[in-house]
Design an enzyme around this catalytic site. Structure first.
Site, PDB file in Angstrom:
ATOM      1  N   TYR A 233       0.848  -1.194   0.000  1.00 29.16           N
ATOM      2  CA  TYR A 233       0.000   0.000   0.000  1.00 29.16           C
ATOM      3  C   TYR A 233       0.889   1.251   0.000  1.00 29.16           C
ATOM      4  CZ  TYR A 233      -2.899   3.753   1.820  1.00 29.16           C
ATOM      5  OH  TYR A 233      -3.524   4.963   1.994  1.00 29.16           O
TER       6      TYR A 233
HETATM    7  O1  LIG Z   1      -2.137   7.017   7.871  1.00 30.25           O
HETATM    8  C1  LIG Z   1      -2.342   6.421   6.830  1.00 30.25           C
HETATM    9  O2  LIG Z   1      -1.834   6.798   5.807  1.00 30.25           O
HETATM   10  C2  LIG Z   1      -3.190   5.190   6.801  1.00 30.25           C
HETATM   11  O3  LIG Z   1      -4.014   5.172   7.951  1.00 30.25           O
HETATM   12  C3  LIG Z   1      -4.761   3.994   8.106  1.00 30.25           C
HETATM   13  O4  LIG Z   1      -3.879   2.921   8.370  1.00 30.25           O
HETATM   14  P1  LIG Z   1      -3.548   2.584   9.885  1.00 30.25           P
HETATM   15  O5  LIG Z   1      -2.850   3.695  10.560  1.00 30.25           O
HETATM   16  O6  LIG Z   1      -2.853   1.251   9.872  1.00 30.25           O
HETATM   17  O7  LIG Z   1      -5.000   2.485  10.557  1.00 30.25           O
HETATM   18  P2  LIG Z   1      -5.766   1.257  11.243  1.00 30.25           P
HETATM   19  O8  LIG Z   1      -5.871   0.124  10.325  1.00 30.25           O
HETATM   20  O9  LIG Z   1      -7.030   1.800  11.762  1.00 30.25           O
HETATM   21  O10 LIG Z   1      -4.810   0.847  12.443  1.00 30.25           O
HETATM   22  C4  LIG Z   1      -4.618   1.727  13.526  1.00 30.25           C
HETATM   23  C5  LIG Z   1      -3.703   1.116  14.527  1.00 30.25           C
HETATM   24  O11 LIG Z   1      -4.321  -0.024  15.121  1.00 30.25           O
HETATM   25  C6  LIG Z   1      -3.447  -1.137  15.075  1.00 30.25           C
HETATM   26  N1  LIG Z   1      -4.259  -2.362  14.928  1.00 30.25           N
HETATM   27  C7  LIG Z   1      -4.920  -2.613  13.794  1.00 30.25           C
HETATM   28  C8  LIG Z   1      -5.678  -3.734  13.669  1.00 30.25           C
HETATM   29  C9  LIG Z   1      -5.758  -4.651  14.690  1.00 30.25           C
HETATM   30  O12 LIG Z   1      -6.426  -5.707  14.612  1.00 30.25           O
HETATM   31  N2  LIG Z   1      -5.096  -4.350  15.845  1.00 30.25           N
HETATM   32  C10 LIG Z   1      -4.339  -3.235  15.993  1.00 30.25           C
HETATM   33  O13 LIG Z   1      -3.736  -3.037  17.054  1.00 30.25           O
HETATM   34  C11 LIG Z   1      -2.537  -0.866  13.897  1.00 30.25           C
HETATM   35  O14 LIG Z   1      -1.316  -1.545  14.040  1.00 30.25           O
HETATM   36  C12 LIG Z   1      -2.391   0.635  13.966  1.00 30.25           C
HETATM   37  O15 LIG Z   1      -1.368   0.968  14.839  1.00 30.25           O
HETATM   38  C13 LIG Z   1      -5.597   3.685   6.861  1.00 30.25           C
HETATM   39  O16 LIG Z   1      -6.188   2.416   6.962  1.00 30.25           O
HETATM   40  C14 LIG Z   1      -4.803   3.795   5.612  1.00 30.25           C
HETATM   41  O17 LIG Z   1      -5.661   3.659   4.499  1.00 30.25           O
HETATM   42  C15 LIG Z   1      -4.115   5.133   5.611  1.00 30.25           C
HETATM   43  O18 LIG Z   1      -3.464   5.415   4.475  1.00 30.25           O
END
Ligand SMILES: O=C(O)[C@H]1O[C@H](OP(=O)(O)OP(=O)(O)OC[C@H]2O[C@@H](n3ccc(=O)[nH]c3=O)[C@H](O)[C@@H]2O)[C@H](O)[C@@H](O)[C@@H]1O
Length: 423
Positions: A233
């Site tokens: 991504y």
């Molecule tokens: O900042 C960005 O550019 C990205 O932000 C998000 O990605 P992400 O930060 O990974 O958001 P989440 O999927 O909501 O995860 C948030 C946090 O929760 C954590 N997480 C996620 C899933 C899970 O089951 N458990 C968990 O602890 C992840 O590691 C992360 O630290 C969006 O999903 C992306 O499309 C975007 O581009």
């Protein structure tokens, strides 16, 4: 040879020739039908659709009534207003940005392929919301060059807000080609049409905080190198930034990339952690909470949607005109990249604690080591450049933003009797 001696043979010859004629005309008929279908604009997107991300309806476009709807939606209603094509308008950020632009009198036309990466009924509900405020969303894919060309023929867009993308960091391991299809090929397809326009639009588009990848120097600054993406991504968003450079350099397109930092809020994406954590906490299901090596904190610079919308509008308002026309560059054009974050990272465990407080339900926490799934351990934006150039100043902290999200969530899923089909 005396043919009359073979009467039966002559009959068979006649029979053969009428069969040949029948076959010939059948082929002509089938050929005409095929040509008709192939050339009909409404069929183009069917041929170009991506099989890995199903659009639940067959799209159709074209015709005088459709063109009128497009023009009405894109009509500018304020002095010095813009006419903006918003791609991904039925998406989370796309819906909010479209509504905000419409509210202030800009003309807005949406484009969305309504794929089923997450529950399309949520996208349809967002579409209804926009329709009520006068924004029409054309159903189609950014890879459909014929459709894009048609849209530019019908409306001379001054700006494109390009938010259509395959989002989500972890899903890239399941469906890598969907990222290449939307974030690379789709972006190029859009830029090709923009650069050909007689009056090229200025383009603002969604990059991502994920381009900072494995960088360890915080906060992340636009000046930092971004050559260690941790997910496909991130790699496709980084590719987008390089592609933007190329189209700016060759064709004089004005391009602004916005690196969004984990955007959340009402009408959000069900694949994101804050969203499905809410659902699972309410359902008494355990939630996986990732942690780094040696119980290291995993944190995100969660940014509230209204702040992001202000950043997007600021980027559109300060975007200079593209300089080229009809595929020819006439002079140097603007090329920018900005962080749009909140500048205060919050550990994921704190996110869960806040949700517990708002929902008044204890979460079943399943703390586990951060899987090798493309996630990075932390993000933290330096937003001084966006502050200076766009007047960007986030004002909503995670606690306040999540309260608004939960209020929307409970209302949306209970009032409409809809099921939170989060993943
Ligand atoms: O900042 C960005 O550019 C990205 O932000 C998000 O990605 P992400 O930060 O990974 O958001 P989440 O999927 O909501 O995860 C948030 C946090 O929760 C954590 N997480 C996620 C899933 C899970 O089951 N458990 C968990 O602890 C992840 O590691 C992360 O630290 C969006 O999903 C992306 O499309 C975007 O581009």
């Amino acid at each position: 040879m005396d043919k009359s001696a073979y009467p039966y043979h002559g009959g068979r010859l006649r029979w053969h020739s009428s069969l040949a004629k029948l076959t010939f005309w059948s082929f002509v008929f089938i050929g005409i039908i095929f040509i008709f279908f192939y050339r009909s604009p409404s069929s183009v997107s069917r041929f170009h659709s991506d099989p890995s991300r199903r659009s639940l309806r067959t799209s159709s476009w074209g015709g005088p009534a459709w063109e009128k709807k497009v023009q009405t939606s894109a009509r500018i209603r304020s002095r010095n207003g813009f006419s903006v094509l918003v791609t991904g308008a039925a998406g989370f950020v796309g819906t909010h940005v479209s509504a905000a632009l419409k509210r202030r009198g800009d003309g807005v036309l949406g484009l969305d392929n309504f794929n089923d990466y997450y529950d399309p009924t949520l996208k349809r509900a967002r579409q209804e919301l926009l329709e009520r405020s006068g924004v029409f969303i054309v159903e189609g894919d950014i890879n459909d060059a014929a459709l894009l060309k048609k849209l530019f023929q019908v409306v001379p867009f001054t700006h494109v807000m390009h938010l259509a993308a395959q989002a989500g960091v972890r899903y890239a391991m399941q469906n890598p080609s969907s990222y290449v299809h939307s974030n690379v090929a789709g972006f190029v397809s859009l830029l090709e049409v923009c650069k050909e326009a007689t009056s090229q639009p200025a383009i603002v588009w969604a990059s991502s905080s994920s381009v900072y990848g494995l960088n360890t120097k915080v906060p992340f600054s636009e000046k930092d190198k971004t050559d260690q993406p941790a997910s496909l991504y991130a790699a496709t968003k980084k590719a987008g930034e390089e592609i933007a450079h190329t189209y700016n350099h060759i064709y004089g397109l004005s391009l602004t990339g916005l690196r969004f930092f984990t955007v959340y809020g009402p009408w959000g994406r069900p694949d994101m952690a804050y969203f499905f954590f809410t659902k699972d906490i309410l359902n008494g299901k355990s939630i996986p909470i990732f942690e780094g090596e040696n119980h290291g904190t995993v944190a995100r610079d969660f940014t509230y949607i209204d702040d992001i919308v202000k950043g997007c509008l600021g980027a559109l308002d300060t975007a200079q005109k593209s300089t080229g026309s009809g595929g020819k560059k006439k002079g140097p054009a603007q090329l920018r990249v900005f962080n749009l974050g909140n500048t205060s990272p919050v550990p994921v465990t704190n996110l869960v604690t806040i949700l517990e407080r708002i929902l008044k339900v204890k979460a079943k926490r399943n703390v586990m080591k951060l899987p090798r799934n493309g996630d990075v351990q932390f993000t933290h934006a330096n937003i001084s450049l966006a502050h200076r150039e766009l007047g960007y100043k986030p004002t909503t902290d995670l606690q306040a933003g999540l309260k608004k999200f939960v209020r929307w969530y409970l209302n949306y899923y209970s009032a409409a009797g809809k099921k939170a089909d989060a993943r």
